[in-house]
Design a protein around this motif. Structure first.
Motif, mmCIF file in Angstrom:
data_model
loop_
_atom_site.group_PDB
_atom_site.id
_atom_site.type_symbol
_atom_site.label_atom_id
_atom_site.label_comp_id
_atom_site.label_asym_id
_atom_site.label_seq_id
_atom_site.Cartn_x
_atom_site.Cartn_y
_atom_site.Cartn_z
ATOM 1 N N ASP A 196 1.310 -0.655 0.207
ATOM 2 C CA ASP A 196 0.302 -0.380 -0.234
ATOM 3 C C ASP A 196 0.709 1.379 -0.392
ATOM 4 O OD1 ASP A 196 -1.687 1.914 0.308
ATOM 5 O OD2 ASP A 196 -2.786 0.827 2.424
ATOM 6 N N ARG A 197 1.341 1.434 -1.290
ATOM 7 C CA ARG A 197 2.161 2.838 -1.266
ATOM 8 C C ARG A 197 1.729 4.125 -0.629
ATOM 9 N NH1 ARG A 197 6.029 0.528 -3.247
ATOM 10 N NH2 ARG A 197 6.085 -0.953 -5.284
ATOM 11 N N GLN A 198 0.272 4.119 -0.334
ATOM 12 C CA GLN A 198 -0.609 5.895 0.220
ATOM 13 C C GLN A 198 -0.559 5.331 2.051
ATOM 14 O OE1 GLN A 198 -0.991 7.717 -2.621
ATOM 15 N NE2 GLN A 198 -1.013 5.804 -3.435
ATOM 16 N N ARG A 199 -0.455 4.605 2.524
ATOM 17 C CA ARG A 199 -0.124 4.133 3.948
ATOM 18 C C ARG A 199 0.139 5.015 4.478
ATOM 19 N NH1 ARG A 199 -1.200 -1.499 7.054
ATOM 20 N NH2 ARG A 199 -2.635 -1.803 5.778
ATOM 21 N N LYS A 200 -0.094 5.815 5.231
ATOM 22 C CA LYS A 200 0.945 6.542 6.921
ATOM 23 C C LYS A 200 0.997 6.231 7.953
ATOM 24 C CE LYS A 200 1.065 10.368 3.693
ATOM 25 N NZ LYS A 200 1.207 10.718 2.778
ATOM 26 N N PRO A 201 1.746 5.740 8.692
ATOM 27 C CA PRO A 201 3.245 6.347 7.716
ATOM 28 C C PRO A 201 3.796 5.425 7.373
ATOM 29 C CG PRO A 201 3.494 4.624 10.207
ATOM 30 C CD PRO A 201 2.069 5.368 9.280
ATOM 31 N N LYS A 202 4.575 6.214 6.100
ATOM 32 C CA LYS A 202 5.354 4.952 5.007
ATOM 33 C C LYS A 202 5.717 4.294 5.304
ATOM 34 C CE LYS A 202 7.300 4.992 0.123
ATOM 35 N NZ LYS A 202 7.804 5.841 -0.443
ATOM 36 N N VAL A 203 5.736 2.891 5.014
ATOM 37 C CA VAL A 203 5.957 1.342 4.999
ATOM 38 C C VAL A 203 5.961 0.402 4.076
ATOM 39 C CG1 VAL A 203 5.575 1.141 7.732
ATOM 40 C CG2 VAL A 203 4.145 0.388 6.212
ATOM 41 N N ASN A 204 7.120 0.185 3.998
ATOM 42 C CA ASN A 204 7.175 -0.824 2.967
ATOM 43 C C ASN A 204 7.065 -2.991 3.042
ATOM 44 O OD1 ASN A 204 7.972 1.473 0.896
ATOM 45 N ND2 ASN A 204 9.735 1.438 1.430
ATOM 46 N N VAL A 205 5.924 -3.338 3.612
ATOM 47 C CA VAL A 205 5.625 -4.399 3.927
ATOM 48 C C VAL A 205 4.183 -4.729 3.207
ATOM 49 C CG1 VAL A 205 6.785 -4.448 5.842
ATOM 50 C CG2 VAL A 205 4.601 -3.415 5.919
ATOM 51 N N ALA A 206 4.257 -6.125 2.853
ATOM 52 C CA ALA A 206 3.249 -6.198 1.814
ATOM 53 C C ALA A 206 1.748 -6.657 3.154
ATOM 54 C CB ALA A 206 3.088 -7.717 2.381
ATOM 55 N N VAL A 207 0.426 -5.879 2.873
ATOM 56 C CA VAL A 207 -0.308 -5.585 3.766
ATOM 57 C C VAL A 207 -1.497 -6.410 3.158
ATOM 58 C CG1 VAL A 207 0.279 -3.186 4.732
ATOM 59 C CG2 VAL A 207 -1.107 -3.873 2.552
ATOM 60 N N PRO A 208 -2.729 -6.982 3.838
ATOM 61 C CA PRO A 208 -3.427 -7.951 3.521
ATOM 62 C C PRO A 208 -4.397 -6.572 2.055
ATOM 63 C CG PRO A 208 -4.075 -8.450 5.573
ATOM 64 C CD PRO A 208 -2.667 -6.924 5.052
ATOM 65 N N PHE A 209 -4.653 -7.663 1.057
ATOM 66 C CA PHE A 209 -5.495 -6.792 -0.281
ATOM 67 C C PHE A 209 -6.887 -7.596 0.228
ATOM 68 C CE2 PHE A 209 -3.304 -4.928 -3.494
ATOM 69 C CZ PHE A 209 -2.461 -4.252 -2.368
ATOM 70 N N ARG A 210 -8.555 -6.696 0.169
ATOM 71 C CA ARG A 210 -10.079 -6.592 0.099
ATOM 72 C C ARG A 210 -9.723 -7.756 -1.325
ATOM 73 N NH1 ARG A 210 -13.252 -1.495 2.254
ATOM 74 N NH2 ARG A 210 -11.630 -0.964 0.714
ATOM 75 N N SER A 211 -9.637 -6.324 -2.465
ATOM 76 C CA SER A 211 -9.856 -6.756 -3.851
ATOM 77 C C SER A 211 -8.689 -6.796 -4.648
ATOM 78 C CB SER A 211 -11.332 -6.674 -4.332
ATOM 79 O OG SER A 211 -11.560 -5.281 -3.949
ATOM 80 N N LYS A 212 -8.745 -6.427 -5.760
ATOM 81 C CA LYS A 212 -7.235 -6.484 -6.635
ATOM 82 C C LYS A 212 -7.372 -4.927 -6.537
ATOM 83 C CE LYS A 212 -5.559 -7.011 -10.913
ATOM 84 N NZ LYS A 212 -4.111 -6.492 -10.934
ATOM 85 N N ASP A 213 -5.817 -4.617 -6.209
ATOM 86 C CA ASP A 213 -5.564 -3.283 -5.678
ATOM 87 C C ASP A 213 -5.997 -2.646 -5.161
ATOM 88 O OD1 ASP A 213 -3.363 -4.122 -7.231
ATOM 89 O OD2 ASP A 213 -4.461 -3.589 -9.404
ATOM 90 N N THR A 214 -6.758 -3.268 -3.726
ATOM 91 C CA THR A 214 -7.513 -2.469 -3.084
ATOM 92 C C THR A 214 -7.297 -3.247 -1.340
ATOM 93 O OG1 THR A 214 -9.419 -2.546 -4.676
ATOM 94 C CG2 THR A 214 -9.993 -1.886 -2.174
ATOM 95 N N PRO A 215 -6.243 -2.073 -1.444
ATOM 96 C CA PRO A 215 -5.919 -2.899 0.462
ATOM 97 C C PRO A 215 -6.781 -2.349 1.245
ATOM 98 C CG PRO A 215 -3.819 -1.274 -0.820
ATOM 99 C CD PRO A 215 -5.032 -1.046 -1.690
ATOM 100 N N SER A 216 -6.846 -3.337 2.414
ATOM 101 C CA SER A 216 -7.250 -3.368 3.660
ATOM 102 C C SER A 216 -6.715 -1.725 4.065
ATOM 103 C CB SER A 216 -6.982 -4.839 4.631
ATOM 104 O OG SER A 216 -8.213 -5.661 3.506
ATOM 105 N N LEU A 217 -7.561 -1.046 4.957
ATOM 106 C CA LEU A 217 -7.036 0.085 5.959
ATOM 107 C C LEU A 217 -6.763 -0.414 7.056
ATOM 108 C CD1 LEU A 217 -9.871 2.563 4.919
ATOM 109 C CD2 LEU A 217 -8.289 2.211 3.787
#
Length: 146
Positions: free
Chosen positions: A28-49
């Motif tokens: 998630d490149r929009q995440r604050k604070p910016k972290v470069n780790v994998a996060v779960p996605f809800r669907s294609k290209d949609t990170p879970s907040l």
């Protein structure tokens, strides 16, 4: 020993069999604070907040897979080149990276011709240094990228 634990614990099988890049996980490149780790996605290209994987081994493996599949961003390439500039062996390391890039212009063959502060010049170099997922599928293309 580490790999044995990942195989014995079933973590490698779990990540390879049940997780699909950019569908079940990604960065998630929009995440604050910016972290470069994998996060779960809800669907294609949609990170879970504000959601994260609970197992640290899964996070590390999926982060490695994300970087492998997605390649480096321009900002990450800038960081790599800055890190390389601090090395006493920058020229030899850069020469080690670039022979596999046959279409690299002659102006970029030498480390001394690279000015990291000149973003316009770096923007000309980046398309040659980017590693993309499609380049990893064909053995002949693999030899053409860094």
């Amino acid at each position: 020993m580490l790999l044995r634990g990942l195989f014995a614990g079933g973590i490698i099988l779990h990540t390879l069999n049940t997780k699909r890049w950019r569908v079940n996980y990604g960065q998630d490149r929009q995440r604050k604070p910016k972290v470069n780790v994998a996060v779960p996605f809800r669907s294609k290209d949609t990170p879970s907040l504000q959601s994260e994987f609970s197992n640290s081994d899964v996070v590390i493996i999926l982060t490695c897979f994300s970087h492998y599949r997605g390649g480096l961003t321009d900002e990450a390439l800038i960081q790599v080149l800055k890190h390389l500039s601090y090395s006493e062996q920058a020229q030899s390391e850069y020469e080690y990276w670039t022979p596999s890039v046959p279409k690299l212009p002659h102006a970029f063959r030498s480390w001394h011709s690279i000015n990291i502060d000149d973003r316009a010049r770096c923007a000309q170099l980046f398309p040659y240094l980017h590693v993309r997922d499609d380049s990893r599928r064909s053995p002949t293309r693999r030899q053409q990228t860094v």
